[in-house]
Design a protein around this motif. Sequence first.
Motif, PDB file in Angstrom:
ATOM      1  N   VAL A   8       0.840  -1.206   0.000  1.00  0.00           N
ATOM      2  CA  VAL A   8       0.000   0.000   0.000  1.00  0.00           C
ATOM      3  C   VAL A   8       0.870   1.249   0.000  1.00  0.00           C
ATOM      4  N   LYS A   9       1.880   1.287   0.844  1.00  0.00           N
ATOM      5  CA  LYS A   9       2.750   2.469   0.886  1.00  0.00           C
ATOM      6  C   LYS A   9       3.487   2.665  -0.434  1.00  0.00           C
ATOM      7  N   TYR A  12       1.052   4.359  -2.812  1.00  0.00           N
ATOM      8  CA  TYR A  12       0.848   5.775  -2.498  1.00  0.00           C
ATOM      9  C   TYR A  12       2.086   6.601  -2.837  1.00  0.00           C
ATOM     10  N   CYS A  26       1.087  -2.382  -8.550  1.00  0.00           N
ATOM     11  CA  CYS A  26       0.699  -2.840  -7.212  1.00  0.00           C
ATOM     12  C   CYS A  26      -0.712  -3.427  -7.189  1.00  0.00           C
ATOM     13  N   HIS A 104      -9.435   5.647   2.598  1.00  0.00           N
ATOM     14  CA  HIS A 104      -9.273   4.562   1.628  1.00  0.00           C
ATOM     15  C   HIS A 104      -9.193   3.245   2.402  1.00  0.00           C
ATOM     16  N   CYS A 106      -8.171  -0.591   1.852  1.00  0.00           N
ATOM     17  CA  CYS A 106      -7.410  -1.416   0.918  1.00  0.00           C
ATOM     18  C   CYS A 106      -7.332  -2.854   1.436  1.00  0.00           C
ATOM     19  N   VAL A 108      -4.946  -6.341   0.490  1.00  0.00           N
ATOM     20  CA  VAL A 108      -3.813  -6.866  -0.266  1.00  0.00           C
ATOM     21  C   VAL A 108      -3.790  -8.381  -0.095  1.00  0.00           C
ATOM     22  N   LEU A 113      -2.793  -5.293  -4.516  1.00  0.00           N
ATOM     23  CA  LEU A 113      -4.059  -4.708  -4.083  1.00  0.00           C
ATOM     24  C   LEU A 113      -5.211  -5.394  -4.799  1.00  0.00           C
ATOM     25  N   TRP A 116      -9.770  -1.472  -3.243  1.00  0.00           N
ATOM     26  CA  TRP A 116      -9.480  -0.090  -2.881  1.00  0.00           C
ATOM     27  C   TRP A 116     -10.804   0.651  -2.957  1.00  0.00           C
TER      28      TRP A 116
END
Length: 128
Positions: A8-9, A12, A26, A104, A106, A108, A113, A116
């Motif tokens: 996730v990071k 972003y 991702c 958001h 999410c 995974v 992902l 979302w």
Amino acid sequence: MDTPMAVVKRAYQAFGRNDIEGVLECIAPTVDWRIVGPASLPFPTQCHTRQEVARFFKELAADGDITVFEPREFIDANEHIVVLGFVRVTLTETGKPFESEWVHICTVKDGLLTRWIEFFDTAARVNA
């Protein structure tokens, strides 16, 4: 394999660099990608494939210039990550700014992902 939080990071961070290809890397080939809000918003409210998400990003870019995008807090719940943040956008159509906090949600799985979902102040967007 990266942790869900790392995936996730990474997504972003790629978005923050305007690296949409990096974001797409991702995302799973099949995804539940949604923006909760009225159909009157100018971008798709639901995508099911990575290709549809790519189209979403093109439509999002055409809708306005994101001048501030701040993921402020990441909440880790194993494969589920919740991200709290803030956005400020100058709309292409009107030249007017709008801003909103957002959430958001999410998910995974297998390092990609698969879900979302975005919640934000859609009234602020519609009324700008």
